[in-house]
Scaffold this motif. Structure first.
Motif, PDB file in Angstrom:
ATOM      1  N   UNK A  42       0.835  -1.204   0.000  1.00 57.67           N
ATOM      2  CA  UNK A  42       0.000   0.000   0.000  1.00 57.67           C
ATOM      3  C   UNK A  42       0.868   1.251   0.000  1.00 57.67           C
ATOM      4  N   UNK A  43       2.012   1.171   0.691  1.00 55.63           N
ATOM      5  CA  UNK A  43       2.940   2.304   0.687  1.00 55.63           C
ATOM      6  C   UNK A  43       3.487   2.571  -0.703  1.00 55.63           C
ATOM      7  N   UNK A  44       3.823   1.496  -1.431  1.00 57.51           N
ATOM      8  CA  UNK A  44       4.273   1.669  -2.816  1.00 57.51           C
ATOM      9  C   UNK A  44       3.167   2.294  -3.658  1.00 57.51           C
ATOM     10  N   UNK A  45       1.929   1.832  -3.432  1.00 56.53           N
ATOM     11  CA  UNK A  45       0.801   2.405  -4.150  1.00 56.53           C
ATOM     12  C   UNK A  45       0.611   3.880  -3.836  1.00 56.53           C
ATOM     13  N   UNK A  46       0.861   4.264  -2.576  1.00 51.97           N
ATOM     14  CA  UNK A  46       0.737   5.674  -2.199  1.00 51.97           C
ATOM     15  C   UNK A  46       1.770   6.522  -2.937  1.00 51.97           C
ATOM     16  N   UNK A  47       2.999   6.024  -3.028  1.00 52.62           N
ATOM     17  CA  UNK A  47       4.022   6.777  -3.745  1.00 52.62           C
ATOM     18  C   UNK A  47       3.638   6.992  -5.195  1.00 52.62           C
ATOM     19  N   UNK A  48       3.135   5.950  -5.849  1.00 53.02           N
ATOM     20  CA  UNK A  48       2.724   6.074  -7.243  1.00 53.02           C
ATOM     21  C   UNK A  48       1.489   6.964  -7.363  1.00 53.02           C
ATOM     22  N   UNK A  49       0.567   6.858  -6.409  1.00 52.52           N
ATOM     23  CA  UNK A  49      -0.633   7.695  -6.439  1.00 52.52           C
ATOM     24  C   UNK A  49      -0.280   9.178  -6.315  1.00 52.52           C
ATOM     25  N   UNK A  50       0.658   9.494  -5.440  1.00 50.57           N
ATOM     26  CA  UNK A  50       1.084  10.887  -5.299  1.00 50.57           C
ATOM     27  C   UNK A  50       1.691  11.388  -6.609  1.00 50.57           C
ATOM     28  N   UNK A  51       2.499  10.542  -7.236  1.00 52.51           N
ATOM     29  CA  UNK A  51       3.113  10.923  -8.508  1.00 52.51           C
ATOM     30  C   UNK A  51       2.066  11.154  -9.589  1.00 52.51           C
ATOM     31  N   UNK A  52       1.092  10.250  -9.688  1.00 56.85           N
ATOM     32  CA  UNK A  52       0.131  10.304 -10.790  1.00 56.85           C
ATOM     33  C   UNK A  52      -1.081  11.175 -10.512  1.00 56.85           C
ATOM     34  N   UNK A  89       9.033   2.896  -4.776  1.00 57.67           N
ATOM     35  CA  UNK A  89      10.071   2.510  -3.819  1.00 57.67           C
ATOM     36  C   UNK A  89      10.098   3.440  -2.619  1.00 57.67           C
ATOM     37  N   UNK A  90       9.980   4.737  -2.865  1.00 53.99           N
ATOM     38  CA  UNK A  90       9.976   5.701  -1.762  1.00 53.99           C
ATOM     39  C   UNK A  90       8.763   5.494  -0.860  1.00 53.99           C
ATOM     40  N   UNK A  91       7.598   5.242  -1.456  1.00 57.19           N
ATOM     41  CA  UNK A  91       6.396   5.001  -0.655  1.00 57.19           C
ATOM     42  C   UNK A  91       6.511   3.742   0.178  1.00 57.19           C
ATOM     43  N   UNK A 113      -3.297   4.034   4.508  1.00 61.52           N
ATOM     44  CA  UNK A 113      -2.695   4.438   3.234  1.00 61.52           C
ATOM     45  C   UNK A 113      -3.697   4.284   2.095  1.00 61.52           C
ATOM     46  N   UNK A 114      -4.479   3.207   2.112  1.00 60.32           N
ATOM     47  CA  UNK A 114      -5.497   3.004   1.082  1.00 60.32           C
ATOM     48  C   UNK A 114      -6.544   4.109   1.118  1.00 60.32           C
ATOM     49  N   UNK A 115      -6.857   4.603   2.314  1.00 60.98           N
ATOM     50  CA  UNK A 115      -7.819   5.706   2.441  1.00 60.98           C
ATOM     51  C   UNK A 115      -7.283   6.974   1.794  1.00 60.98           C
TER      52      UNK A 115
END
Length: 343
Positions: free
Chosen positions: A98-108, A133-135, A167-169
């Motif tokens: 989920x953390x990786x998903x958050x990093x990508x979500x912030x980017x996109x 990776x950062x997320x 993180x999903x929220x």
């Protein structure tokens, strides 16, 4: 199971992996025979230049990514199930994916959601991998701090699940306010993909996964002791706190890097360890870890081959295929009367 039988089954699993690898390379919008593939790879003799490009620049790296992701997710799932003694634990229970998903979500999504910028189309794959990776690293650091504070494994499991939910929220909020184009791009990423990685990214992913497997090899006997609980493990001279740190580090590297490069891939980490237990009929992790790795790599190669829709230019999201394959396996395991006896 006798040692000779286990070795024989491991050999059979290795052969299955090779056959799955060749099948994966053969199928696609253009069917290429395994004989031509082997001849082209080892002698450089291709019937058409276009087929050389298809194999070497697209299918071969994608198949390697499938092997790496299958190994990493399966080993992570086995670690989680053993350490938490929970048959439905998977590689993502600590919230690292989920953390990786958050990093990508912030980017996109962040720029589109808050009107900071206008979404401009495709994003560099390296930027997506770095953001993921950062997320994942941020959540891994947070979980590590929680592990330092919390000494009970089940409490750590709950903390990890809560991190993942939080993180999903945040991702849901970003998705709600983002524009249609950015949301579509993130949705496609969240479906998972084994293709699209250049060779440099494949090598980086392979290096990270190799490093993530080192703690598993170093502590394989400790996982056998953890099957009977932390108190029993301590009586055998095993340090559960040290194992907890090694487990977090290994899972963080494996699940985090795979999610960063490939997106979330469901069910492989949950289903494959149970398949290995059923086939080998053992709880010895010296057998289960290589068995799980071989089955995980083969299964993801086969799922990717199915997703290629042979003879068609269309491809299915890898998450859809793994869910269709993995869900019945998990359901059948839940319905088994001796399901709980494995832990």
């Amino acid at each position: 199971m006798k040692k000779s039988s286990s070795i024989l089954l491991l050999s059979a699993a290795g052969i299955l992996l090779v056959l799955s690898f060749l099948l994966n390379l053969s199928l696609g919008s253009v069917s290429i025979s395994p004989g031509e593939i082997l001849s082209g790879i080892f002698t450089g003799d291709w019937t058409k230049a276009s087929r050389e490009q298809i194999i070497l620049n697209y299918r071969f790296p994608k198949a390697l990514v499938a092997i790496l992701a299958g190994i990493g997710l399966s080993i992570s799932g086995l670690q989680m199930q053993t350490f938490f003694r929970n048959p439905l634990a998977g590689p993502f229970v600590l919230g690292i994916s989920s953390g990786a998903g958050l990093g990508v979500a912030i980017l996109m999504l962040a720029g589109s959601a808050f009107g900071l910028s206008t979404f401009g189309g495709a994003i560099n794959p390296w930027a997506i991998a770095i953001a993921g990776t950062l997320g994942a690293s941020l959540v891994l650091l947070t979980v590590s701090l929680a592990a330092w504070k919390v000494k009970d494994s089940m409490t750590l499991l709950i903390v990890g699940l809560m991190f993942g939910s939080a993180v999903s929220a945040v991702i849901s909020v970003l998705s709600y306010f983002s524009g249609a184009e950015a949301l579509k791009l993130f949705t496609i990423w969240s479906m998972g993909s084994l293709g699209g990685l250049v060779w440099d990214q494949v090598w980086v992913l392979g290096l990270v996964i190799s490093i993530g497997i080192i703690p598993v090899i170093a502590s394989v006997k400790s996982y056998n002791g953890m099957l009977l609980g932390e108190s029993y493990a301590k009586s055998m001279g095993i340090n559960p706190d040290r194992l907890r740190w090694l487990m977090i580090l290994s899972t963080g590297l494996l699940a985090g890097s795979i999610t960063a490069f490939c997106g979330p891939i469901a069910f492989i980490g949950i289903a494959v360890p149970h398949l290995a237990r059923m086939v080998w009929k053992t709880s010895d992790h010296r057998i289960l870890f290589p068995a799980t790795a071989l089955i995980g790599a083969s299964l993801l190669l086969l799922c990717d081959a199915v997703g290629q829709l042979p003879g068609s230019a269309q491809t299915l999201p890898i998450n859809a295929v793994t869910s269709l394959v993995g869900a019945p396996i998990v359901i059948s395991l839940v319905l088994r009367k001796n399901f709980s006896k494995e832990f």
